[in-house]
Motif scaffolding. Structure first.
Motif, PDB file in Angstrom:
ATOM      1  N   UNK A  81       1.163  -0.764   0.435  1.00 16.60           N
ATOM      2  CA  UNK A  81       0.330   0.134   0.515  1.00 16.60           C
ATOM      3  C   UNK A  81       1.018   1.322  -0.356  1.00 16.60           C
ATOM      4  N   UNK A  82       1.757   1.611   0.630  1.00 16.22           N
ATOM      5  CA  UNK A  82       2.886   2.479   0.581  1.00 16.22           C
ATOM      6  C   UNK A  82       4.182   2.886  -0.351  1.00 16.22           C
ATOM      7  N   UNK A  83       4.351   1.537  -1.258  1.00 14.59           N
ATOM      8  CA  UNK A  83       4.382   2.347  -2.397  1.00 14.59           C
ATOM      9  C   UNK A  83       3.843   2.250  -3.160  1.00 14.59           C
ATOM     10  N   UNK A  84       2.575   2.166  -3.312  1.00 15.95           N
ATOM     11  CA  UNK A  84       1.459   1.898  -4.478  1.00 15.95           C
ATOM     12  C   UNK A  84       0.857   3.590  -3.879  1.00 15.95           C
ATOM     13  N   UNK A  85       0.681   3.917  -3.366  1.00 13.75           N
ATOM     14  CA  UNK A  85       0.133   5.070  -2.842  1.00 13.75           C
ATOM     15  C   UNK A  85       1.336   6.212  -3.121  1.00 13.75           C
ATOM     16  N   UNK A  86       3.193   5.828  -3.059  1.00 10.72           N
ATOM     17  CA  UNK A  86       4.170   6.934  -3.654  1.00 10.72           C
ATOM     18  C   UNK A  86       4.004   6.302  -4.756  1.00 10.72           C
ATOM     19  N   UNK A  87       3.559   5.354  -5.669  1.00 14.45           N
ATOM     20  CA  UNK A  87       3.831   5.584  -7.110  1.00 14.45           C
ATOM     21  C   UNK A  87       2.783   6.782  -7.409  1.00 14.45           C
ATOM     22  N   UNK A  88       1.766   6.530  -6.897  1.00 14.43           N
ATOM     23  CA  UNK A  88       0.680   7.473  -7.372  1.00 14.43           C
ATOM     24  C   UNK A  88       0.388   8.946  -7.087  1.00 14.43           C
ATOM     25  N   UNK A  89       1.378   8.535  -6.522  1.00 14.10           N
ATOM     26  CA  UNK A  89       1.871  10.461  -5.600  1.00 14.10           C
ATOM     27  C   UNK A  89       2.837  10.955  -6.635  1.00 14.10           C
ATOM     28  N   UNK A  90       3.838  10.547  -6.342  1.00 13.44           N
ATOM     29  CA  UNK A  90       4.370  10.639  -8.433  1.00 13.44           C
ATOM     30  C   UNK A  90       4.720  10.637  -9.090  1.00 13.44           C
TER      31      UNK A  90
END
Length: 51
Positions: A27-36
């Motif tokens: 979830x953290x990785x997905x959130x980071x990717x979406x935010x980038x």
């Protein structure tokens, strides 16, 4: 008998804790990717700056 049940439940808890930690990391990785991918897009889609 109770000791075996406790050992079984402890094992189940450890397994589920590992699964939960893996899900949180994903979830953290997905959130980071979406935010980038959306960095700086807020202004382009009409987000207003408040004074």
């Amino acid at each position: 008998m109770l000791e075996q049940q406790l050992a079984d439940k402890t094992g189940e808890l450890e397994e589920r804790t590992e699964e939960l930690n893996a899900a949180r990391a994903a979830d953290r990785e997905l959130t980071r990717t979406l935010n980038q991918g959306t960095a700086g897009v807020g202004d382009a889609v009409g987000r207003r700056h408040r004074p």
